[in-house]
Design a protein around this motif. Structure first.
Motif, PDB file in Angstrom:
ATOM      1  N   VAL A 140      96.035  90.475  63.445  1.00  0.00           N
ATOM      2  CA  VAL A 140      97.474  90.600  63.246  1.00  0.00           C
ATOM      3  C   VAL A 140      98.113  89.251  63.552  1.00  0.00           C
ATOM      4  CG1 VAL A 140      99.577  91.841  63.870  1.00  0.00           C
ATOM      5  CG2 VAL A 140      97.365  93.004  63.982  1.00  0.00           C
ATOM      6  N   LEU A 141      98.963  88.771  62.663  1.00  0.00           N
ATOM      7  CA  LEU A 141      99.654  87.506  62.858  1.00  0.00           C
ATOM      8  C   LEU A 141     101.126  87.774  63.117  1.00  0.00           C
ATOM      9  CD1 LEU A 141      99.660  84.427  62.894  1.00  0.00           C
ATOM     10  CD2 LEU A 141      99.875  84.459  60.401  1.00  0.00           C
ATOM     11  N   VAL A 142     101.622  87.251  64.259  1.00  0.00           N
ATOM     12  CA  VAL A 142     102.998  87.480  64.667  1.00  0.00           C
ATOM     13  C   VAL A 142     103.630  86.145  65.054  1.00  0.00           C
ATOM     14  CG1 VAL A 142     104.524  88.803  66.180  1.00  0.00           C
ATOM     15  CG2 VAL A 142     102.286  89.719  65.585  1.00  0.00           C
ATOM     16  N   ASP A 143     104.892  85.976  64.705  1.00  0.00           N
ATOM     17  CA  ASP A 143     105.661  84.804  65.105  1.00  0.00           C
ATOM     18  C   ASP A 143     106.348  85.133  66.430  1.00  0.00           C
ATOM     19  OD1 ASP A 143     107.369  82.714  65.484  1.00  0.00           O
ATOM     20  OD2 ASP A 143     108.403  82.878  63.569  1.00  0.00           O
ATOM     21  N   VAL A 144     105.864  84.510  67.508  1.00  0.00           N
ATOM     22  CA  VAL A 144     106.396  84.766  68.847  1.00  0.00           C
ATOM     23  C   VAL A 144     107.042  83.483  69.367  1.00  0.00           C
ATOM     24  CG1 VAL A 144     105.873  85.535  71.192  1.00  0.00           C
ATOM     25  CG2 VAL A 144     104.576  86.462  69.253  1.00  0.00           C
ATOM     26  N   TYR A 145     108.360  83.470  69.485  1.00  0.00           N
ATOM     27  CA  TYR A 145     109.104  82.287  69.942  1.00  0.00           C
ATOM     28  C   TYR A 145     108.757  81.037  69.122  1.00  0.00           C
ATOM     29  CZ  TYR A 145     110.195  85.117  74.077  1.00  0.00           C
ATOM     30  OH  TYR A 145     110.632  86.116  74.930  1.00  0.00           O
ATOM     31  N   GLY A 146     108.537  81.217  67.822  1.00  0.00           N
ATOM     32  CA  GLY A 146     108.217  80.086  66.960  1.00  0.00           C
ATOM     33  C   GLY A 146     106.756  79.694  66.955  1.00  0.00           C
ATOM     34  N   ILE A 147     105.921  80.392  67.734  1.00  0.00           N
ATOM     35  CA  ILE A 147     104.488  80.123  67.790  1.00  0.00           C
ATOM     36  C   ILE A 147     103.759  81.165  66.959  1.00  0.00           C
ATOM     37  CG2 ILE A 147     102.461  79.905  69.282  1.00  0.00           C
ATOM     38  CD1 ILE A 147     104.493  77.699  69.678  1.00  0.00           C
ATOM     39  N   GLY A 148     102.947  80.730  66.025  1.00  0.00           N
ATOM     40  CA  GLY A 148     102.160  81.652  65.220  1.00  0.00           C
ATOM     41  C   GLY A 148     100.961  82.141  66.025  1.00  0.00           C
ATOM     42  N   VAL A 149     101.015  83.392  66.481  1.00  0.00           N
ATOM     43  CA  VAL A 149      99.969  83.966  67.329  1.00  0.00           C
ATOM     44  C   VAL A 149      99.115  84.912  66.493  1.00  0.00           C
ATOM     45  CG1 VAL A 149      99.450  85.289  69.406  1.00  0.00           C
ATOM     46  CG2 VAL A 149     101.470  83.801  69.349  1.00  0.00           C
ATOM     47  N   ALA A 278     102.208  83.804  77.116  1.00  0.00           N
ATOM     48  CA  ALA A 278     101.188  82.882  76.604  1.00  0.00           C
ATOM     49  C   ALA A 278     101.783  81.944  75.565  1.00  0.00           C
ATOM     50  CB  ALA A 278     100.025  83.671  76.003  1.00  0.00           C
ATOM     51  N   ALA A 279     102.646  82.475  74.691  1.00  0.00           N
ATOM     52  CA  ALA A 279     103.283  81.639  73.668  1.00  0.00           C
ATOM     53  C   ALA A 279     104.224  80.619  74.300  1.00  0.00           C
ATOM     54  CB  ALA A 279     104.046  82.522  72.680  1.00  0.00           C
ATOM     55  N   MET A 280     105.017  81.048  75.278  1.00  0.00           N
ATOM     56  CA  MET A 280     105.927  80.119  75.954  1.00  0.00           C
ATOM     57  C   MET A 280     105.160  79.061  76.735  1.00  0.00           C
ATOM     58  SD  MET A 280     109.150  82.476  77.222  1.00  0.00           S
ATOM     59  CE  MET A 280     108.174  83.732  78.029  1.00  0.00           C
ATOM     60  N   ASN A 281     104.074  79.491  77.399  1.00  0.00           N
ATOM     61  CA  ASN A 281     103.265  78.552  78.166  1.00  0.00           C
ATOM     62  C   ASN A 281     102.599  77.530  77.253  1.00  0.00           C
ATOM     63  OD1 ASN A 281     102.164  77.754  80.779  1.00  0.00           O
ATOM     64  ND2 ASN A 281     100.195  78.439  79.989  1.00  0.00           N
ATOM     65  N   TYR A 282     102.209  77.975  76.050  1.00  0.00           N
ATOM     66  CA  TYR A 282     101.604  77.060  75.073  1.00  0.00           C
ATOM     67  C   TYR A 282     102.620  75.991  74.665  1.00  0.00           C
ATOM     68  CZ  TYR A 282      99.526  75.379  70.731  1.00  0.00           C
ATOM     69  OH  TYR A 282      99.011  74.574  69.727  1.00  0.00           O
ATOM     70  N   ARG A 283     103.863  76.399  74.454  1.00  0.00           N
ATOM     71  CA  ARG A 283     104.906  75.439  74.089  1.00  0.00           C
ATOM     72  C   ARG A 283     105.138  74.441  75.219  1.00  0.00           C
ATOM     73  NH1 ARG A 283     110.133  78.055  71.331  1.00  0.00           N
ATOM     74  NH2 ARG A 283     110.497  75.819  71.060  1.00  0.00           N
ATOM     75  N   LEU A 284     105.132  74.925  76.458  1.00  0.00           N
ATOM     76  CA  LEU A 284     105.328  74.030  77.600  1.00  0.00           C
ATOM     77  C   LEU A 284     104.193  73.010  77.700  1.00  0.00           C
ATOM     78  CD1 LEU A 284     106.648  76.377  80.447  1.00  0.00           C
ATOM     79  CD2 LEU A 284     107.855  74.491  79.337  1.00  0.00           C
ATOM     80  N   LYS A 285     102.965  73.455  77.439  1.00  0.00           N
ATOM     81  CA  LYS A 285     101.836  72.531  77.486  1.00  0.00           C
ATOM     82  C   LYS A 285     101.991  71.431  76.447  1.00  0.00           C
ATOM     83  CE  LYS A 285      98.221  75.536  79.403  1.00  0.00           C
ATOM     84  NZ  LYS A 285      96.907  76.186  79.156  1.00  0.00           N
ATOM     85  N   LYS A 286     102.488  71.795  75.255  1.00  0.00           N
ATOM     86  CA  LYS A 286     102.711  70.794  74.221  1.00  0.00           C
ATOM     87  C   LYS A 286     103.816  69.814  74.604  1.00  0.00           C
ATOM     88  CE  LYS A 286      99.545  72.062  71.393  1.00  0.00           C
ATOM     89  NZ  LYS A 286      98.379  71.168  71.181  1.00  0.00           N
ATOM     90  N   LEU A 287     104.699  70.254  75.491  1.00  0.00           N
ATOM     91  CA  LEU A 287     105.769  69.386  75.971  1.00  0.00           C
ATOM     92  C   LEU A 287     105.354  68.600  77.212  1.00  0.00           C
ATOM     93  CD1 LEU A 287     108.821  71.798  75.543  1.00  0.00           C
ATOM     94  CD2 LEU A 287     108.268  69.805  74.133  1.00  0.00           C
ATOM     95  N   GLY A 288     104.108  68.806  77.652  1.00  0.00           N
ATOM     96  CA  GLY A 288     103.592  68.052  78.792  1.00  0.00           C
ATOM     97  C   GLY A 288     103.687  68.754  80.127  1.00  0.00           C
ATOM     98  N   VAL A 289     104.085  70.027  80.142  1.00  0.00           N
ATOM     99  CA  VAL A 289     104.190  70.787  81.393  1.00  0.00           C
ATOM    100  C   VAL A 289     103.011  71.746  81.469  1.00  0.00           C
ATOM    101  CG1 VAL A 289     105.606  72.342  82.787  1.00  0.00           C
ATOM    102  CG2 VAL A 289     106.699  70.633  81.300  1.00  0.00           C
TER     103      VAL A 289
END
Length: 312
Positions: A140-149, A278-289
């Motif tokens: 299943v593919l879902v767009d979660v906070y702009g992240i394709g999960v 997990a999606a939010m944490n992935y975005r933070l990692k891409k931002l360096g956090v």
């Protein structure tokens, strides 16, 4: 395997068919486009005949300067048995020699009113998308906070139910059960639903539901780049699960490595909330956090301070 023909290009860009009608179904096998300037000058040694030939103002102005006895000869060579189509840009008049040669070898000649560079860019993007390497995956593919999960796992583990809960929270469904995946560029994996399953979600005990009818058009999207894979599996008490997140697991789809998380499922765990985090944490990692690395750094400092105290 999806195949593209000259007719598909004609319909996509609303082109006018001038001649070579019998060859309108020729297959296009590459997204590369050729501007046959050297060929107009008579150099056909490395002629990329399998590409769409795009003729603009520069090529036609040079062609007009050729002696009459060479014009038909050059156009006949241009219209090879492997040439899928010849396109004239800017709505310019098609030379009579090209019309004659294209009809003889059944090579479709099309015209567009667009400028050469603009049309070349749009056609390249269209062909790269259509001819990109593809695969299909169960998930299943879902767009979660702009992240394709992409949610994967064994049948019955709760993928669709998790997706339904995410949709109720305002996230968007892309595909359920079968996800068609295309590598549209390097490190760019895009997922979409098969036409038969578009906007549909299967829930065991209820059946197939239409997400647009229930939640509105904003609850779905036609495609999404896949940047995170979440695998759901039944909780195994004998298995050691990652508790810090320092080691990043990868999963290869076609030619691209994508970050993968494994989430154990058991009663009491809110999987949809975990996927949101997990999606939010992935975005933070891409931002360096990176919270795991920060914790590791703090732990190293505490251990170092303890060692210093032990030395006294």
């Amino acid at each position: 395997m999806i195949q593209v023909t000259s007719k598909d290009v004609m319909e996509k860009f609303n082109l006018n068919l001038v001649s070579g009608n019998e060859g309108i179904g020729r297959y296009i096998t590459t997204s590369d486009i050729s501007r046959p300037g050297l060929e107009m000058a008579g150099y056909f040694t490395h002629y990329p005949a399998n590409r769409v030939q795009l003729i603009g103002r520069t090529e036609l102005s040079f062609f007009d300067m050729l002696p009459s006895n060479l014009k038909y000869e050059r156009m006949l060579k241009l219209c090879s048995q492997d040439t899928p189509a010849i396109i004239i840009s800017r709505g310019m008049e098609v030379p009579e020699e090209l019309i004659q040669a294209s009809n003889e070898n059944s090579v479709p000649v099309l015209t567009t009113s667009m400028k050469t560079t603009r049309f070349s860019s749009r056609l390249t993007n269209f062909l790269e998308s259509k001819l990109a390497p593809s695969a299909a995956m169960h998930g299943v593919l879902v767009d979660v906070y702009g992240i394709g999960v992409l949610i994967i796992g064994k049948s019955g583990v709760g993928k669709s139910e998790t997706a339904l809960e995410l949709i109720k929270k305002g996230h968007r469904l892309v595909a359920d059960d079968c996800v068609e995946i295309r590598q549209e560029a390097e490190d760019l994996i895009v997922g979409s639903p098969p036409p038969l399953l578009e906007h549909l979600l299967e829930i065991r005990g209820i059946g197939i539901i239409d997400i647009i009818t229930l939640f509105g058009a904003s609850a779905v999207r036609p495609k999404k780049r896949i940047t995170l894979i979440v695998e759901l599996e039944n909780w195994d008490p004998e298995k050691v699960y990652d508790r810090l997140g320092l080691d990043e697991e990868k999963m290869k789809i076609i030619d691209t490595e994508i970050t993968k998380l494994t989430i154990p499922v058991q009663p009491g765990r809110n999987v949809s909330v975990i996927i949101e985090v997990a999606a939010m944490n992935y975005r933070l990692k891409k931002l360096g956090v990176n919270a795991a690395q920060e914790f590791s750094r703090r732990l190293d400092e505490v251990i170092s301070m303890q060692d210093d105290l032990d030395d006294y």
